[in-house]
Motif scaffolding. Structure first.
Motif, PDB file in Angstrom:
ATOM      1  N   GLU A  51       0.836  -1.215   0.000  1.00 58.26           N
ATOM      2  CA  GLU A  51       0.000   0.000   0.000  1.00 58.26           C
ATOM      3  C   GLU A  51       0.864   1.257   0.000  1.00 58.26           C
ATOM      4  OE1 GLU A  51      -4.034  -1.430   2.324  1.00 58.26           O
ATOM      5  OE2 GLU A  51      -2.183  -1.230   3.459  1.00 58.26           O
ATOM      6  N   ILE A  52       1.932   1.212   0.760  1.00 57.61           N
ATOM      7  CA  ILE A  52       2.867   2.338   0.787  1.00 57.61           C
ATOM      8  C   ILE A  52       3.405   2.583  -0.630  1.00 57.61           C
ATOM      9  CG2 ILE A  52       5.168   3.064   1.558  1.00 57.61           C
ATOM     10  CD1 ILE A  52       3.262   3.296   3.818  1.00 57.61           C
ATOM     11  N   ASN A  53       3.786   1.502  -1.285  1.00 55.07           N
ATOM     12  CA  ASN A  53       4.339   1.659  -2.636  1.00 55.07           C
ATOM     13  C   ASN A  53       3.307   2.237  -3.596  1.00 55.07           C
ATOM     14  OD1 ASN A  53       6.937   0.931  -2.090  1.00 55.07           O
ATOM     15  ND2 ASN A  53       6.696  -1.218  -2.694  1.00 55.07           N
ATOM     16  N   GLN A  54       2.046   1.841  -3.442  1.00 54.23           N
ATOM     17  CA  GLN A  54       0.995   2.416  -4.292  1.00 54.23           C
ATOM     18  C   GLN A  54       0.917   3.922  -4.080  1.00 54.23           C
ATOM     19  OE1 GLN A  54      -0.689   1.245  -6.799  1.00 54.23           O
ATOM     20  NE2 GLN A  54       0.339  -0.726  -6.538  1.00 54.23           N
ATOM     21  N   ALA A  55       0.991   4.335  -2.824  1.00 54.95           N
ATOM     22  CA  ALA A  55       0.929   5.764  -2.522  1.00 54.95           C
ATOM     23  C   ALA A  55       2.132   6.491  -3.114  1.00 54.95           C
ATOM     24  CB  ALA A  55       0.866   5.974  -1.007  1.00 54.95           C
ATOM     25  N   LEU A  56       3.297   5.842  -3.066  1.00 51.82           N
ATOM     26  CA  LEU A  56       4.511   6.473  -3.606  1.00 51.82           C
ATOM     27  C   LEU A  56       4.436   6.585  -5.135  1.00 51.82           C
ATOM     28  CD1 LEU A  56       7.274   4.815  -1.396  1.00 51.82           C
ATOM     29  CD2 LEU A  56       6.738   7.266  -1.506  1.00 51.82           C
ATOM     30  N   LEU A  57       3.866   5.563  -5.755  1.00 51.60           N
ATOM     31  CA  LEU A  57       3.773   5.589  -7.225  1.00 51.60           C
ATOM     32  C   LEU A  57       3.005   6.822  -7.690  1.00 51.60           C
ATOM     33  CD1 LEU A  57       3.076   1.841  -8.181  1.00 51.60           C
ATOM     34  CD2 LEU A  57       5.183   3.144  -8.555  1.00 51.60           C
ATOM     35  N   LYS A  58       1.996   7.223  -6.924  1.00 49.16           N
ATOM     36  CA  LYS A  58       1.226   8.430  -7.289  1.00 49.16           C
ATOM     37  C   LYS A  58       2.112   9.658  -7.282  1.00 49.16           C
ATOM     38  CE  LYS A  58      -3.297   6.698  -6.004  1.00 49.16           C
ATOM     39  NZ  LYS A  58      -3.376   5.891  -4.761  1.00 49.16           N
ATOM     40  N   LYS A  59       3.196   9.592  -6.517  1.00 50.48           N
ATOM     41  CA  LYS A  59       4.140  10.715  -6.480  1.00 50.48           C
ATOM     42  C   LYS A  59       5.339  10.462  -7.378  1.00 50.48           C
ATOM     43  CE  LYS A  59       2.789  11.672  -1.698  1.00 50.48           C
ATOM     44  NZ  LYS A  59       2.198  13.029  -1.796  1.00 50.48           N
ATOM     45  N   LYS A  60       5.166   9.547  -8.321  1.00 47.37           N
ATOM     46  CA  LYS A  60       6.234   9.212  -9.273  1.00 47.37           C
ATOM     47  C   LYS A  60       7.488   8.669  -8.588  1.00 47.37           C
ATOM     48  CE  LYS A  60       5.681  10.198 -13.754  1.00 47.37           C
ATOM     49  NZ  LYS A  60       5.763   9.148 -14.775  1.00 47.37           N
ATOM     50  N   ILE A  61       7.254   7.875  -7.564  1.00 46.60           N
ATOM     51  CA  ILE A  61       8.382   7.246  -6.871  1.00 46.60           C
ATOM     52  C   ILE A  61       8.130   5.741  -6.772  1.00 46.60           C
ATOM     53  CG2 ILE A  61       9.525   6.984  -4.608  1.00 46.60           C
ATOM     54  CD1 ILE A  61       9.161  10.012  -4.245  1.00 46.60           C
TER      55      ILE A  61
END
Lengths: 492, 437
Positions: free
Chosen positions: B389-399
């Motif tokens: 879930e953390i990674n999903q949130a980061l992907l939204k920030k292009k990370i």
């Protein structure tokens, strides 16, 4: 007469360690945007090294000159024909280098989310499908990193299937004309090796095979066309003999350049084969790697292929790791992806009909060389050849000149030598594979050089025995290198 | 076709010279039954422009414009421009394995320099001309240990890269070689020496430890060596992050070092091609697999190099060879050689220091799970959400965030492995820290 080359100057160059001096730099790092850290504090003083003794210190200009000077000491396909038999030294298209460096592909991390790796996965899936079509097989793994690695994977697959059928068996049969990797691979996979002598016409001896195949034989490893460049005409019969006893037919695809678009291993009874993308599919040899050795199999072997496997999941590609019968991984990640990109670019450039045309030209070139050189060199096997032709040094040896000498003299004429002293079934072999990417002019120059050398042997054998003369490095003392190994530089 | 240099009239001349009426006749000796009676079911050939377009579109389907905190055996380091300039030279790119020493001195000299630099870096006496990659170097190193000790069992730390361990198991299974794992300390993240000691016996050929280990932690090599040597086993030290050797003490306690050089200017390239290494002590050189380049002289007395000690190899020894390997990764090893030259003695240290500083900056804003000292990777426990879930949130920030560890370590399902290199910028690290907290 030597028409292809004449002498030119080349630069001397010391080793990096000899031309280093303290304080020289070829790099600049950006300023740190975070606080600097004391390494001893972060890592423990006992874990931090003082320095890397002897490591180079040169400037950028010196670095580029160093490697450029070294490069000029190499012969390469870009210089001309590289007729190494069984190595398929064809032109390496530069477009392949360009596409492999496109950022989204070159900087893809193997653990980035699958949703953000669909392009890479599509490239792999498309290549798998193309290789399956070319070989007539049902499934392909792209994971093995090289030909020998593919062989090992293939033999492990055979072992796994036989194990599931009750017993892995004990032996692998290998013709005496095979590459050295075949027996080495069989041994690593835990099999005993039994050699089969080739028939008088240089092909697989089917009656010997029929005698040898029993319930202890796991597989026959065969190269087709074999290392004489001769198609194994009884291959289907061999497959039947093996299959009747529950044994498998493994094909070493080293010589697949003779077959693409003409005949498919899957159609002539092969169960498992590996391909060399750095041979048939034009990816550069790079002075000895990287390569890639995909393995193509019949359906029965599919459950055993290395993990992970690509699978379609709705409109997306995904990796399937839950494959309980898999032999496991043979390499971390998914294979030499950058090499796979290059091979697919080659297949796309040629297309289906084009690949067949390439095969035709490869065979035409080898037959042409055979026809032109037959009057000058002994041809130990008269069977029709495909993509390569093997002569022997029998005539020249009578005058004390061996295949290795002829090869060294060829260097003076501006060509890389052919493969020397292989296959082992030919005494003093000259194994010549031109590939399809040589034009008539280059071939004619090669033929002219070979004929000229044959005449030199008659006139002055010593001249040939001491060759080469035109290289910056003369004959190298390999005996001393092995007797007193110096394997690294040390300060003098 | 642009890769086929003959004109139709040249083709006809050649066919005629061969006494062959048509191209088909070249294949007339093939039995009818083996011949493919239809064209290959592959589209017609396309132009350069179309090929570039095809691969650009595939690249666009991958991650583009993301910052990444993935490491786990493949690292984002800057590739000095000189690297591609050198390896793009046709003389290096399009040459074969340097069997013909007189016309291969460029490749041979570069490999000799490579072998020397790997020795300097690892503190070993000899290094080979490179292996396929780090993962396949491990079983080859293990087989060396088996040959030289005459024993057959292997103990490998569970903190060695999980995919490397899987590769070892594939190789070992069919040799009937037992491979057993020993654990790591849940607090420190370093190897569990007591577990190792308990599992050691006199039949063990090798103990395999990675440092920095899969969790990024500098591991206890000296203690592992003592335990291994006491029972007559060899210590194999694995590394995946070669940049760490710019700062860390070389693994002098190792008998064999098996590593991966991807960090040295080798593109991540979705997992390969990379270059592995095997380095060892003088006494084990004849047990080494793979190519070796040695120094000698030519007939005029000039220094020259050639492939040597080939009596270990498959083309001479066939089924008795030390390995079935017949290539190295010459061009990739050349990339690493140019990289080591460009950075050199000072640069590699400075680069390692930057990696250390960046990773410790990020870690300082989070809570590393393990107390062991780490280089540029570390494990964090994710508290309220799952790592995915953390990674999903980061992907939204292009990370692209860290590697969720559950797939390899069920006990670490609440954790991820984060990596920072000299390419990680402070703003992105701050974002990661915010999202993670």
């Amino acid at each position: 007469m030597i028409t292809k080359v004449r002498p030119h100057l080349s630069q001397n160059e010391a080793l990096l360690f000899e031309r280093s001096s303290p304080g020289k730099k070829a790099y600049q790092l950006p300023d740190l945007d975070v606080p600097a850290l004391d390494a001893a504090e972060a890592l423990g003083a006992e874990n931090v090294r003082a320095e890397i003794p002897g490591f180079p210190e040169v400037s950028e200009v010196e670095a580029i000159r160093h490697f450029t000077r070294l490069s000029t000491w190499n012969y390469a396909i870009d210089h001309g024909m590289y007729p190494l038999g069984s190595c398929t030294m064809k032109y390496n298209p530069r477009i392949n280098e360009l596409v492999a460096r496109i950022e989204g592909l070159a900087w893809a991390h193997p653990y980035q989310p699958e949703a953000l790796a669909q392009g890479s996965m599509e490239v792999m899936a498309r290549l798998e499908a193309a290789l399956a079509e070319i070989t007539g097989m049902d499934a392909v793994t792209l994971q093995p990193a090289a030909g020998a690695h593919g062989e090992l994977t293939g033999i492990l697959l055979i072992r796994a299937l036989l194990e599931k059928r009750g017993h892995p068996r004990k032996k692998i049969l290998i013709p005496d004309s095979a590459h050295g990797t075949n027996p080495a691979t069989a041994a690593i996979a835990g099999y005993a090796v039994q050699n089969i002598a080739s028939s008088a016409s240089g092909v697989l001896d089917v009656s010997a095979l029929a005698r040898l195949v029993d319930r202890d034989v796991a597989a026959l490893m065969v190269t087709n066309p074999n290392t004489l460049g001769v198609f194994e005409e009884n291959i289907m019969q061999a497959a039947e003999i093996l299959h009747a006893k529950g044994a498998m037919l493994y094909m070493d695809g080293a010589n697949m350049n003779a077959l693409v678009g003409i005949a498919r291993p899957g159609d002539f009874g092969v169960d498992v084969l590996h391909l060399n993308l750095h041979k048939t599919f034009s990816t550069p040899h790079g002075g000895g790697g990287p390569g890639a050795g995909p393995v193509a199999v019949k359906k029965a072997f599919e459950p055993f292929l290395p993990v992970p496997r690509l699978k379609r999941s709705g409109k997306k590609w995904a990796f399937d790791y839950r494959r309980p019968r898999s032999i496991g991984r043979v390499r971390a990640f998914y294979g030499n992806f950058g090499v796979l990109v290059r091979a697919l670019a080659y297949i796309l450039a040629h297309g289906g009909p084009g690949l067949r045309n390439a095969t035709v030209d490869a065979v035409l070139n080898a037959v042409y060389i055979r026809k032109q050189l037959e009057p000058y060199f002994d041809l130990p096997y008269a069977s029709p050849n495909m993509h390569e032709v093997v002569f022997s040094d029998e005539r020249q040896a009578k005058l004390g000149v061996r295949t290795g000498d002829l090869a060294k003299r060829l260097i003076d004429y501006g060509f890389h030598p052919y493969t020397v002293s292989f296959p082992l079934i030919v005494r003093g072999a000259l194994m010549i594979e031109p590939t399809e990417t040589e034009g008539k002019l280059e071939l004619d120059q090669f033929i002219e050089a070979m004929i000229s050398i044959a005449k030199e042997v008659e006139a002055d054998p010593q001249l040939v025995k001491n060759a080469p003369y035109g290289t910056r490095t003369s004959r190298v003392d390999e005996v001393t290198a092995a007797r007193k190994p110096v394997l690294r530089w040390k300060p003098g | 076709m642009r890769y086929l240099p003959k004109s139709d009239s040249e083709r006809r001349q050649m066919l005629e010279a061969c006494g062959v009426a048509s191209p088909e006749e070249l294949f007339s000796h093939l039995p009818e039954a083996v011949r493919l009676k239809r064209p290959l079911d592959l589209a017609a050939g396309i132009s350069e422009y179309e090929i570039v377009d095809y691969f650009r579109r595939r690249a666009a389907e991958n991650a583009n414009g993301y910052a990444s905190f993935l490491g786990a055996g493949v690292y984002h380091h800057f590739r000095p421009v000189l690297v591609d300039s050198v390896v793009s030279r046709g003389e290096f790119l399009t040459s074969y394995t340097p069997y013909q020493a007189e016309i291969s001195q460029g490749t041979l000299t570069a490999i000799f320099e490579f072998q020397t630099m790997i020795c300097q870096l690892t503190g070993m006496d000899v290094a080979n001309a490179s292996m396929y990659d780090g993962s396949t170097a491990v079983p080859e190193a293990v087989f060396m240990a088996v040959r030289s000790t005459g024993k057959g069992r292997v103990l490998i730390a569970s903190s060695v890269h999980p995919e490397y361990r899987e590769v070892l198991c594939t190789y070992a299974r069919h040799q009937g070689m037992p491979v057993e794992e020993f654990g790591y300390l849940p607090e420190a993240g370093t190897i569990d020496l007591e577990d190792l000691d308990r599992k050691m016996d006199d039949l063990t050929a090798a103990v395999v430890v990675q440092s920095p280990n899969f969790f990024g932690i500098v591991d206890r090599l000296q203690a592992a060596a003592e335990i291994a040597h006491r029972r007559g086993a060899l210590l194999i030290v694995v590394f995946t992050e070669a940049v760490s050797l710019g700062l860390l003490e070389p693994p002098a306690d190792a008998d064999i070092v098996a590593g991966e050089l991807q960090s040295f200017a080798i593109s991540p390239s979705y997992g390969g091609p990379f270059a592995g290494i095997i380095a060892t002590q003088e006494k084990l050189v004849r047990q080494m697999p793979g190519r070796l380049v040695g120094q000698t002289t030519d007939s005029r007395g000039n220094r020259a190099f050639c492939l040597t000690l080939s009596t270990r190899e498959q083309h001479i020894r066939r089924e008795k060879a030390t390995s079935n390997i017949c290539t190295n990764q010459a061009l990739i090893a050349l990339m690493a050689t140019v990289f080591m030259t460009v950075y050199g003695k000072q640069g590699l240290r400075e680069l390692a220091q930057q990696n250390l500083a960046k990773a410790h900056y990020l870690a300082g804003r989070l809570k590393p799970r393990f107390s062991g000292r780490f280089f540029n990777e570390f494990v964090v426990r994710v508290e309220s959400k799952s790592p995915e879930e953390i990674n999903q949130a980061l992907l939204k920030k292009k990370i692209i965030g860290g590697l969720p560890l559950g797939r390899f370590y069920p006990e670490l399902a609440d954790s991820m492995l984060l990596c920072a290199t000299e390419m990680s910028c402070r703003a992105d690290m701050d974002t990661v820290a915010e999202v993670l907290r």
